[in-house]
Design a protein around this motif. Structure first.
Motif, PDB file in Angstrom:
ATOM      1  N   UNK A 167       0.511 -41.643   8.497  1.00 61.79           N
ATOM      2  CA  UNK A 167       0.679 -41.569   9.951  1.00 61.79           C
ATOM      3  C   UNK A 167       0.288 -42.853  10.680  1.00 61.79           C
ATOM      4  N   UNK A 168       0.899 -43.013  11.831  1.00 59.36           N
ATOM      5  CA  UNK A 168       0.526 -44.104  12.733  1.00 59.36           C
ATOM      6  C   UNK A 168      -0.635 -43.600  13.593  1.00 59.36           C
ATOM      7  N   UNK A 169      -1.214 -44.494  14.365  1.00 55.69           N
ATOM      8  CA  UNK A 169      -2.389 -44.163  15.166  1.00 55.69           C
ATOM      9  C   UNK A 169      -2.133 -42.981  16.106  1.00 55.69           C
ATOM     10  N   UNK A 170      -0.984 -42.937  16.748  1.00 61.51           N
ATOM     11  CA  UNK A 170      -0.683 -41.843  17.677  1.00 61.51           C
ATOM     12  C   UNK A 170      -0.659 -40.500  16.947  1.00 61.51           C
ATOM     13  N   UNK A 171      -0.101 -40.478  15.750  1.00 60.11           N
ATOM     14  CA  UNK A 171      -0.060 -39.237  14.973  1.00 60.11           C
ATOM     15  C   UNK A 171      -1.459 -38.805  14.551  1.00 60.11           C
ATOM     16  N   UNK A 172      -2.314 -39.765  14.259  1.00 61.54           N
ATOM     17  CA  UNK A 172      -3.704 -39.441  13.920  1.00 61.54           C
ATOM     18  C   UNK A 172      -4.426 -38.844  15.124  1.00 61.54           C
ATOM     19  N   UNK A 173      -4.173 -39.384  16.311  1.00 62.01           N
ATOM     20  CA  UNK A 173      -4.777 -38.813  17.533  1.00 62.01           C
ATOM     21  C   UNK A 173      -4.322 -37.368  17.734  1.00 62.01           C
ATOM     22  N   UNK A 174      -3.048 -37.103  17.453  1.00 62.69           N
ATOM     23  CA  UNK A 174      -2.528 -35.740  17.578  1.00 62.69           C
ATOM     24  C   UNK A 174      -3.200 -34.806  16.578  1.00 62.69           C
ATOM     25  N   UNK A 175      -3.381 -35.274  15.345  1.00 65.29           N
ATOM     26  CA  UNK A 175      -4.051 -34.465  14.327  1.00 65.29           C
ATOM     27  C   UNK A 175      -5.494 -34.169  14.745  1.00 65.29           C
ATOM     28  N   UNK A 176      -6.142 -35.148  15.334  1.00 57.67           N
ATOM     29  CA  UNK A 176      -7.537 -34.973  15.763  1.00 57.67           C
ATOM     30  C   UNK A 176      -7.638 -33.895  16.841  1.00 57.67           C
ATOM     31  N   UNK A 177      -6.622 -33.784  17.698  1.00 53.82           N
ATOM     32  CA  UNK A 177      -6.633 -32.745  18.728  1.00 53.82           C
ATOM     33  C   UNK A 177      -6.545 -31.357  18.099  1.00 53.82           C
ATOM     34  N   UNK A 178      -5.777 -31.237  17.035  1.00 53.95           N
ATOM     35  CA  UNK A 178      -5.621 -29.946  16.357  1.00 53.95           C
ATOM     36  C   UNK A 178      -6.836 -29.648  15.482  1.00 53.95           C
ATOM     37  N   UNK A 179      -7.403 -30.686  14.881  1.00 51.70           N
ATOM     38  CA  UNK A 179      -8.556 -30.542  13.992  1.00 51.70           C
ATOM     39  C   UNK A 179      -9.729 -31.339  14.576  1.00 51.70           C
ATOM     40  N   UNK A 180     -10.389 -30.809  15.595  1.00 56.04           N
ATOM     41  CA  UNK A 180     -11.403 -31.601  16.301  1.00 56.04           C
ATOM     42  C   UNK A 180     -12.593 -32.040  15.450  1.00 56.04           C
ATOM     43  N   UNK A 181     -12.885 -31.339  14.390  1.00 56.56           N
ATOM     44  CA  UNK A 181     -14.024 -31.731  13.545  1.00 56.56           C
ATOM     45  C   UNK A 181     -13.608 -32.613  12.372  1.00 56.56           C
ATOM     46  N   UNK A 182     -12.340 -32.935  12.289  1.00 56.68           N
ATOM     47  CA  UNK A 182     -11.841 -33.779  11.201  1.00 56.68           C
ATOM     48  C   UNK A 182     -12.371 -35.196  11.354  1.00 56.68           C
ATOM     49  N   UNK A 183     -12.899 -35.729  10.289  1.00 58.32           N
ATOM     50  CA  UNK A 183     -13.354 -37.112  10.260  1.00 58.32           C
ATOM     51  C   UNK A 183     -12.146 -37.975   9.889  1.00 58.32           C
ATOM     52  N   UNK A 184     -11.625 -38.723  10.859  1.00 60.04           N
ATOM     53  CA  UNK A 184     -10.432 -39.541  10.608  1.00 60.04           C
ATOM     54  C   UNK A 184     -10.691 -40.648   9.594  1.00 60.04           C
ATOM     55  N   UNK A 185     -11.919 -41.164   9.532  1.00 62.14           N
ATOM     56  CA  UNK A 185     -12.247 -42.164   8.502  1.00 62.14           C
ATOM     57  C   UNK A 185     -12.040 -41.569   7.115  1.00 62.14           C
ATOM     58  N   UNK A 186     -12.423 -40.311   6.958  1.00 66.08           N
ATOM     59  CA  UNK A 186     -12.228 -39.643   5.671  1.00 66.08           C
ATOM     60  C   UNK A 186     -10.736 -39.473   5.397  1.00 66.08           C
ATOM     61  N   UNK A 187      -9.983 -39.005   6.384  1.00 70.00           N
ATOM     62  CA  UNK A 187      -8.556 -38.752   6.177  1.00 70.00           C
ATOM     63  C   UNK A 187      -7.804 -40.036   5.830  1.00 70.00           C
ATOM     64  N   UNK A 188      -8.068 -41.095   6.571  1.00 66.95           N
ATOM     65  CA  UNK A 188      -7.314 -42.338   6.379  1.00 66.95           C
ATOM     66  C   UNK A 188      -7.783 -43.122   5.156  1.00 66.95           C
ATOM     67  N   UNK A 189      -9.097 -43.249   4.993  1.00 66.67           N
ATOM     68  CA  UNK A 189      -9.610 -44.151   3.955  1.00 66.67           C
ATOM     69  C   UNK A 189     -10.478 -43.481   2.904  1.00 66.67           C
ATOM     70  N   UNK A 190     -10.755 -42.187   3.058  1.00 60.77           N
ATOM     71  CA  UNK A 190     -11.609 -41.514   2.088  1.00 60.77           C
ATOM     72  C   UNK A 190     -13.077 -41.836   2.269  1.00 60.77           C
ATOM     73  N   UNK A 191     -13.460 -42.303   3.465  1.00 56.66           N
ATOM     74  CA  UNK A 191     -14.835 -42.703   3.738  1.00 56.66           C
ATOM     75  C   UNK A 191     -15.542 -41.585   4.503  1.00 56.66           C
ATOM     76  N   UNK A 192     -16.742 -41.237   4.039  1.00 55.71           N
ATOM     77  CA  UNK A 192     -17.533 -40.230   4.732  1.00 55.71           C
ATOM     78  C   UNK A 192     -17.157 -38.819   4.309  1.00 55.71           C
ATOM     79  N   UNK A 193     -17.561 -37.894   5.142  1.00 55.22           N
ATOM     80  CA  UNK A 193     -17.352 -36.474   4.872  1.00 55.22           C
ATOM     81  C   UNK A 193     -16.057 -35.987   5.510  1.00 55.22           C
TER      82      UNK A 193
END
Length: 149
Positions: free
Chosen positions: A49-75
């Motif tokens: 995904x591009x940045x805008x799509x990641x922002x949309x995913x974050x709205x649906x999954x508010x507790x999602x750690x985007x660092x984890x989703x994109x790079x596998x970093x963190x929880x």
């Protein structure tokens, strides 16, 4: 998990109590059919995904750690201060609900020992049949607390 695709599939399968289908996520994101194909491409590993799509995913999954989703970093999930405040409010409401429950129990059954765990916890009523619950609390009060008839 090695790549975005694996983490995206993990997100769909583990964020909620039940696995989420890509089509359901597309609906939640209000994607048109051609936009929904992006999600299938993420799932298959053909694109990320591009940045805008990641922002949309974050709205649906508010507790999602985007660092984890994109790079596998963190929880997988992150806890932000607004979520902690929301939990604190729910806990306070729960305490107030217990006080109301104790007051109602005392008014219905003045001889009941209120130190008893049973009367101190609304969840204990789940083990009772409907008639016993209604007798204990009074139908209207139980319905008001639980939303059940």
């Amino acid at each position: 998990m090695e790549n975005f695709s694996e983490r995206f599939v993990y997100l769909l399968n583990n964020y909620a109590d039940m696995p989420l289908k890509v089509a359901d996520l597309a609906e939640m994101l209000k994607y048109a059919k051609n936009d929904a194909s992006k999600l299938y491409q993420y799932q298959s590993g053909h694109s990320e995904p591009k940045a805008e799509n990641l922002r949309q995913l974050k709205k649906v999954f508010p507790l999602l750690n985007l660092d984890w989703l994109v790079a596998g970093v963190g929880e997988f999930r992150e806890i932000d201060s607004s979520y902690v405040k929301e939990l604190e409010i729910k806990l306070k409401e729960s305490e107030e609900e217990k006080k109301m429950f104790r007051k109602m129990a005392l008014s219905n059954f003045p001889n009941v020992d209120m130190s008893n765990q049973f009367v101190d916890n609304l969840d204990a009523l789940d083990g009772l049949d409907v008639m016993t619950r209604n007798l204990f609390l009074g139908q209207s009060y139980y319905s008001e607390l639980t939303g059940e008839a």
